[in-house]
Design an enzyme around this catalytic site. Structure first.
Site, PDB file in Angstrom:
ATOM      1  N   TYR A 212       2.235   8.643  -7.479  1.00  0.00           N
ATOM      2  CA  TYR A 212       1.325   9.175  -6.210  1.00  0.00           C
ATOM      3  C   TYR A 212       0.647  10.563  -6.440  1.00  0.00           C
ATOM      4  O   TYR A 212      -0.421  10.665  -6.139  1.00  0.00           O
ATOM      5  CB  TYR A 212       2.320   9.361  -5.237  1.00  0.00           C
ATOM      6  CG  TYR A 212       1.893   9.947  -3.934  1.00  0.00           C
ATOM      7  CD1 TYR A 212       1.244   9.326  -2.962  1.00  0.00           C
ATOM      8  CD2 TYR A 212       2.302  11.203  -3.591  1.00  0.00           C
ATOM      9  CE1 TYR A 212       0.802   9.744  -1.742  1.00  0.00           C
ATOM     10  CE2 TYR A 212       1.916  11.793  -2.186  1.00  0.00           C
ATOM     11  CZ  TYR A 212       1.033  11.113  -1.402  1.00  0.00           C
ATOM     12  OH  TYR A 212       0.671  11.598  -0.110  1.00  0.00           O
ATOM     13  N   LYS A 216      -3.428  12.253  -5.725  1.00  0.00           N
ATOM     14  CA  LYS A 216      -3.615  13.462  -4.697  1.00  0.00           C
ATOM     15  C   LYS A 216      -4.321  14.467  -5.477  1.00  0.00           C
ATOM     16  O   LYS A 216      -5.180  15.313  -5.134  1.00  0.00           O
ATOM     17  CB  LYS A 216      -2.269  13.837  -4.198  1.00  0.00           C
ATOM     18  CG  LYS A 216      -1.566  13.329  -3.104  1.00  0.00           C
ATOM     19  CD  LYS A 216      -2.674  12.791  -2.005  1.00  0.00           C
ATOM     20  CE  LYS A 216      -1.974  12.301  -0.877  1.00  0.00           C
ATOM     21  NZ  LYS A 216      -3.079  12.028   0.364  1.00  0.00           N
TER      22      LYS A 216
END
Length: 368
Positions: A212, A216
């Protein structure tokens, strides 16, 4: 998130330095909030049209409701029609004036660039031929896990659903906004806003977010790049050559929340490795309403990199790098103080991960 940093904030470690850093940081932050920004609203949405991706739940829906309460026309975007329909009813109930405002939803798969182009075009047609004034990218979800234990397909899916949904939407919006108009037909228009939703993991990643946090971080890099590139287009409107220019200035912003209580957060907790839960044990997730309220207030102050709690402010200060500053003096001081705080945080996080391996062995033998 980041139990080490949160613990320092609340008096972690016996060192006078750590405590001094936090008290000075608090003081500087308070002063900055009081005196760092003017009273002018840099994000007035009354009568303007806002597109929010991921607007059917969580932070996206909360932002949509609050912007509707400020008089905005709102278009929410997600995949599931039923969720969109339900959310739109809540947004309408939040409206400042239903007789003047308009609301719409669009079902789209934003991992597909063509769908993002359709989204912007459909919004423009619905908006009487005018493109949206604000595009806020909130779509995406977190699928945590240890990098080496995560299938490649999941890693690619995270990049698609986190980074590419934002990049595709931004590309479609900017292509619409940056169409040149002739100097003889230029009519002054209010500034437009492109807002990304990132995560404090882009400032300092933590074990267990390998699928993840890179996505980002990519959003943050895109935002920093666009914050420079957009000035070329903005500058064209002041050109003395009489050549074509864009119809309105554009400003880029990025929001960096920490944990947000939402259906997506509940799913994330089921997948999250136990080590990750230990490392972020002191993190106190905020409600979507809190995050949206703080973010909108920062947008109204004209901020570029927006964090939503004190620990996030310290993390931002430690990783400003080449990003534009919200406040030159405040951010510089916070950066110095944060660098001192992270002298303790970084070794502690690595030590906790090492100790976990000593105690439980490999992930497969420790049930995550």
């Amino acid at each position: 998130m980041y139990s080490s940093l949160s613990s320092i904030v609340h008096g972690y470690s016996a060192t006078t330095l750590g405590i001094s850093v936090i008290f000075c940081g608090l003081l500087m932050y308070a002063i900055g909030k009081m005196f760092g920004f003017g009273a002018r609203n840099e994000f007035d949405v009354e009568g303007r049209t806002v597109v929010i991706t991921g607007g059917s739940e969580g932070m996206g829906k909360a932002a949509a409701c609050q912007l509707a309460a400020k008089g905005a026309n709102v278009v929410i975007v997600a995949r599931t029609v039923q969720k969109l329909q339900d959310a739109l009813q809540d947004i309408k109930r939040s409206a400042a004036n239903l007789n003047r405002q308009k609301f719409h939803f669009i079902s789209a798969d934003l991992t597909n660039a063509a769908e993002c182009e359709r989204l912007i075009q459909e919004t423009t047609e619905w908006n009487d031929g005018q493109p949206p004034d604000v595009v806020w990218c909130c779509a995406g979800f977190c699928n945590p896990g240890f990098f080496a234990e995560t299938p490649i397909d999941t890693l690619r899916s995270q990049m698609d659903t986190v980074y590419w949904t934002a990049a595709n939407t931004a590309h479609a919006a900017l292509r619409k906004w940056l169409v040149p108009v002739g100097s003889d037909s230029q009519v002054p228009l209010p500034r437009r806003h492109l807002i990304f939703t990132c995560s404090t993991l882009a400032f300092y990643p933590i074990a267990g977010y390998g699928p993840y946090s890179p996505a980002k971080a990519a959003i943050r890099a895109l935002s920093d790049t666009l914050s420079q590139e957009i000035e070329m287009y903005n500058g064209s409107r002041q050109s003395k050559t009489g050549s074509a220019a864009t119809a309105a200035d554009v400003k880029i912003h990025t929001v960096f929340p920490m944990g947000i209580l939402s259906p997506g957060f509940d799913k994330e907790e089921q997948l999250k490795p136990n080590l990750t839960k230990q490392l972020e044990a002191a993190d106190k997730p905020q409600t979507p309403t809190e995050v949206a309220k703080i973010s909108i207030a920062a947008l109204e102050r004209g901020e570029y990199l927006i964090t939503t709690m004190f620990v996030g402010h310290i993390m931002r200060g430690s990783a400003l790098g080449g990003s534009p500053r919200n406040s030159l003096i405040l951010d510089t001081l916070t950066s110095w103080l944060s660098s001192l705080a992270f002298l303790q945080v970084i070794p502690d996080l690595r030590k906790q991960a090492w100790n976990w391996g000593v105690k439980y062995g490999l992930p497969s033998s420790s049930s995550k």
